[in-house]
Design a protein around this motif. Structure first.
Motif, short mmCIF file in Angstrom:
data_model
loop_
_atom_site.label_atom_id
_atom_site.label_comp_id
_atom_site.label_asym_id
_atom_site.label_seq_id
_atom_site.Cartn_x
_atom_site.Cartn_y
_atom_site.Cartn_z
N VAL A 1 1.75 36.17 20.88
CA VAL A 1 2.15 37.09 21.94
C VAL A 1 0.96 38.02 22.14
N SER A 2 0.71 38.39 23.40
CA SER A 2 -0.40 39.28 23.71
C SER A 2 0.11 40.45 24.54
N PHE A 3 -0.65 41.55 24.53
CA PHE A 3 -0.18 42.82 25.06
C PHE A 3 -1.25 43.51 25.87
N PRO B 1 -6.27 55.74 28.41
CA PRO B 1 -4.94 55.52 27.85
C PRO B 1 -4.94 54.49 26.73
N VAL B 2 -4.25 54.84 25.63
CA VAL B 2 -4.11 53.95 24.47
C VAL B 2 -2.67 54.07 23.97
N ALA B 3 -2.08 52.94 23.66
CA ALA B 3 -0.73 52.91 23.07
C ALA B 3 -0.73 51.92 21.92
N SER B 4 0.25 52.06 21.05
CA SER B 4 0.45 51.12 19.95
C SER B 4 1.78 50.43 20.16
N LEU B 5 1.88 49.23 19.65
CA LEU B 5 3.10 48.47 19.79
C LEU B 5 3.44 47.79 18.48
N GLU B 6 4.71 47.86 18.09
CA GLU B 6 5.21 47.09 16.94
C GLU B 6 5.91 45.86 17.49
N PHE B 7 5.47 44.70 17.06
CA PHE B 7 6.15 43.45 17.38
C PHE B 7 7.04 43.16 16.18
N GLN B 8 8.35 43.22 16.39
CA GLN B 8 9.31 43.12 15.29
C GLN B 8 10.04 41.78 15.31
N SER B 9 10.15 41.17 14.14
CA SER B 9 10.92 39.93 13.97
C SER B 9 12.18 40.26 13.19
N TRP B 10 13.33 39.87 13.72
CA TRP B 10 14.62 40.20 13.12
C TRP B 10 15.38 38.95 12.71
N LYS C 1 6.95 42.79 10.83
CA LYS C 1 6.45 43.51 11.99
C LYS C 1 4.93 43.45 12.00
N ALA C 2 4.38 43.46 13.19
CA ALA C 2 2.94 43.46 13.38
C ALA C 2 2.59 44.61 14.30
N ASP C 3 1.57 45.38 13.93
CA ASP C 3 1.12 46.50 14.75
C ASP C 3 -0.09 46.08 15.56
N VAL C 4 -0.06 46.36 16.87
CA VAL C 4 -1.18 46.04 17.76
C VAL C 4 -1.48 47.25 18.63
N THR C 5 -2.67 47.28 19.19
CA THR C 5 -3.08 48.34 20.10
C THR C 5 -3.06 47.79 21.51
N ALA C 6 -2.63 48.62 22.45
CA ALA C 6 -2.60 48.22 23.85
C ALA C 6 -3.40 49.21 24.68
N THR C 7 -4.31 48.70 25.50
CA THR C 7 -5.04 49.50 26.47
C THR C 7 -4.97 48.75 27.80
N PRO C 8 -5.33 49.40 28.90
CA PRO C 8 -5.30 48.69 30.18
C PRO C 8 -6.47 47.71 30.35
N LEU C 9 -7.50 47.82 29.51
CA LEU C 9 -8.68 46.98 29.68
C LEU C 9 -8.84 45.90 28.62
N THR C 10 -7.98 45.91 27.60
CA THR C 10 -8.10 44.91 26.54
C THR C 10 -6.79 44.13 26.41
N CYS C 11 -6.90 42.98 25.79
CA CYS C 11 -5.73 42.15 25.52
C CYS C 11 -5.68 41.92 24.01
N ASP C 12 -4.74 42.57 23.34
CA ASP C 12 -4.58 42.38 21.89
C ASP C 12 -3.49 41.34 21.68
N LYS C 13 -3.53 40.66 20.53
CA LYS C 13 -2.54 39.60 20.27
C LYS C 13 -2.13 39.61 18.82
N THR C 14 -1.01 38.97 18.55
CA THR C 14 -0.55 38.73 17.20
C THR C 14 0.23 37.42 17.20
N THR C 15 0.41 36.84 16.03
CA THR C 15 1.10 35.55 15.95
C THR C 15 2.61 35.73 16.02
#
Length: 141
Positions: A125-127, A21-30, A46-60
């Motif tokens: 923030v991490s995902f 399983p792989v998903a993408s996430l947009e972290f949006q600042s308004w 906005k920042a685009d990150v990838t989310a999987t069950p085995l990894t921890c992705d992050k953005t500022t």
């Protein structure tokens, strides 16, 4: 194209048989949105990150003076992610501590999150994708 989509296509091209399983996430600042309701228009950042069950992705976390709210938009990139409950979000750089938010999929391939208050601490923030059958995956907080 999302990184996760490219990754999934490359795995398919190499003949990978394992489901993952792989998903993408947009972290949006308004600048402003109504807390608890759907967001409309274009976010300031906005920042685009990838989310999987085995990894921890992050953005500022963008600490611009004009940012007053945040939101998330999740995209299911592989069919196996449809079996996941959603994406867990932490206000840390390593998916540790108490989760800050959760974006549920509810069986949809694209999920628009709601407007959230500016309660994030400076830093990251991490995902992580929350899926049954993977370490730490209990199907959602």
């Amino acid at each position: 194209m999302h990184f996760a989509t490219t990754l999934a296509a490359a795995m398919f091209a190499l003949g990978a048989q394992a489901a993952f399983p792989v998903a993408s996430l947009e972290f949006q600042s308004w600048e402003q949105c109504e807390i608890g309701f759907s967001v409309h228009g274009e976010p300031k950042f906005k920042a685009d990150v990838t989310a999987t069950p085995l990894t921890c992705d992050k953005t500022t976390v963008d600490r611009d003076w004009s940012i007053n709210n945040y939101a998330f938009k999740a995209f299911i990139d592989t069919k196996d992610a449809l079996l996941c409950s959603g994406v867990t979000i932490w206000n840390s750089d390593d998916c540790s501590g108490e989760p800050w938010s959760f974006v549920p999929f509810d069986g949809k391939p694209v999920v628009e999150g709601v407007c959230l208050p500016d309660s994030l601490d400076p830093g990251f923030v991490s995902f992580k994708l929350d899926c049954f059958g993977f370490p730490g995956g209990a199907g959602g907080p």
